[in-house]
Design an enzyme around this catalytic site. Sequence first.
Site, mmCIF file in Angstrom:
data_model
loop_
_atom_site.group_PDB
_atom_site.id
_atom_site.type_symbol
_atom_site.label_atom_id
_atom_site.label_comp_id
_atom_site.label_asym_id
_atom_site.label_seq_id
_atom_site.Cartn_x
_atom_site.Cartn_y
_atom_site.Cartn_z
ATOM 1 N N SER A 126 0.825 -1.216 0.000
ATOM 2 C CA SER A 126 0.000 0.000 0.000
ATOM 3 C C SER A 126 0.858 1.264 0.000
ATOM 4 O O SER A 126 1.932 1.315 0.601
ATOM 5 C CB SER A 126 -0.922 0.024 1.216
ATOM 6 O OG SER A 126 -1.892 -0.999 1.140
ATOM 7 N N GLU A 134 -3.124 -13.953 1.176
ATOM 8 C CA GLU A 134 -3.415 -12.973 2.219
ATOM 9 C C GLU A 134 -4.903 -12.893 2.479
ATOM 10 O O GLU A 134 -5.349 -12.888 3.625
ATOM 11 C CB GLU A 134 -2.891 -11.593 1.811
ATOM 12 C CG GLU A 134 -3.154 -10.527 2.871
ATOM 13 C CD GLU A 134 -2.721 -9.138 2.451
ATOM 14 O OE1 GLU A 134 -2.644 -8.274 3.336
ATOM 15 O OE2 GLU A 134 -2.489 -8.920 1.258
#
Length: 398
Positions: A129, A244
């Site tokens: 991110s 994930e």
Amino acid sequence: MDLAFTAEEEAFRTEVRAFLAAKLPARLADQVRTGKRLTKADLQAWHALLNARGWLANHWPEEHGGPGWSAVEKFIFEHECCLAGAPRIVPFGVNMLGPVLIKYGSEAQKRRWLPRILDGSDWWCQGYSEPGAGSDLASVKTTAVRDGDHYVVNGQKTWTTLGQHANMIFCLVRTSRDSKKQEGISFLLIDMTTPGVELRPIITLDGEHEVNEVFFTDVRVPVDNLVGEENRGWTCAKYLLTYERTNIAGVGFSVAALERLKRIAATQKKRGLALADDPLFAARLARVEIELENMKTTNLRVIAAVAGGGVPGAESSMLKIRGTEIRQELASLTRRAMGPYARPFIDEALEAGYRGEPVGPADAASAAAQYFNNRKLSIFGGSNEIQRNIISKMILGL
């Protein structure tokens, strides 16, 4: 698939329970069950115990140090660990990077990095991110420019979980601007001690230092640390995200949280009536239990697909959505069950060995903190809104 466990699988469950009874330190189990903080040393100690048994990287192939378990055995292990109060396996090295290296890494990278993940020599964090590139990872702007035998990296990553403990970070970086966004991204392994790497803490709503910002200024990274092909890192990224998102579902954690909630509901009272017997509370408890049982079945199907050589697609997005919603509902009900005891808490009460002023029932100290912390579950790993878009495209063709 047959959801009934075989005699061999039940025997494996007994083996796992015996291991946990013998090796899981009671101190760690108590800290987990009561929501106390775990230190890096606590997590490393549990990793070491599992690695000594050969159970740390439980979904890796045997040739790389895994136990060679079936999908069902892995499910049983995770389920029993959560019920026993074992700390979670920190996922970044073992559950995220490991599978990417095994599938896309060079032989030299496998020989170098996989053993260091297992023995704890390296603590990894995730550099995905960025400001303006969260769920839309294809918009990453951190650049890596080739300069001889190195890449020169400049940019910023954010929400880097447990980065304060890490010495290594795997990153998505932009190596080309001359193609579609996804085709100009590479997957790079970066030493956090390299000059030009700066880490700054982010304090979350519950007062914890769990996430960080990481800044890169002219950081030189060996070309040998490129995983897969240059400009083809999006393939690695998608492969990692399926693991994930499946893990974020946290089936085992939800099962343990449900057992805890049932125990609380049986003892906490509302107007003289146990919460478990309050019609409104009991209805919400029953609803979340039904949803959890449904998710267990879906989780087994996805794990079985992975064990058969496949990669979960839309199913991992489904698990991410329902799993995070269930975990949030369980945290919400736990906070509600604690009533006034779940008001702003004594911060020190979350430390192991706290002997100060009581904060109500043993489960009360962490009720508010876990509720606030779990608000992030439906956002990270790709927000639930993004997951619904993925499901629409992959299944409905929209």
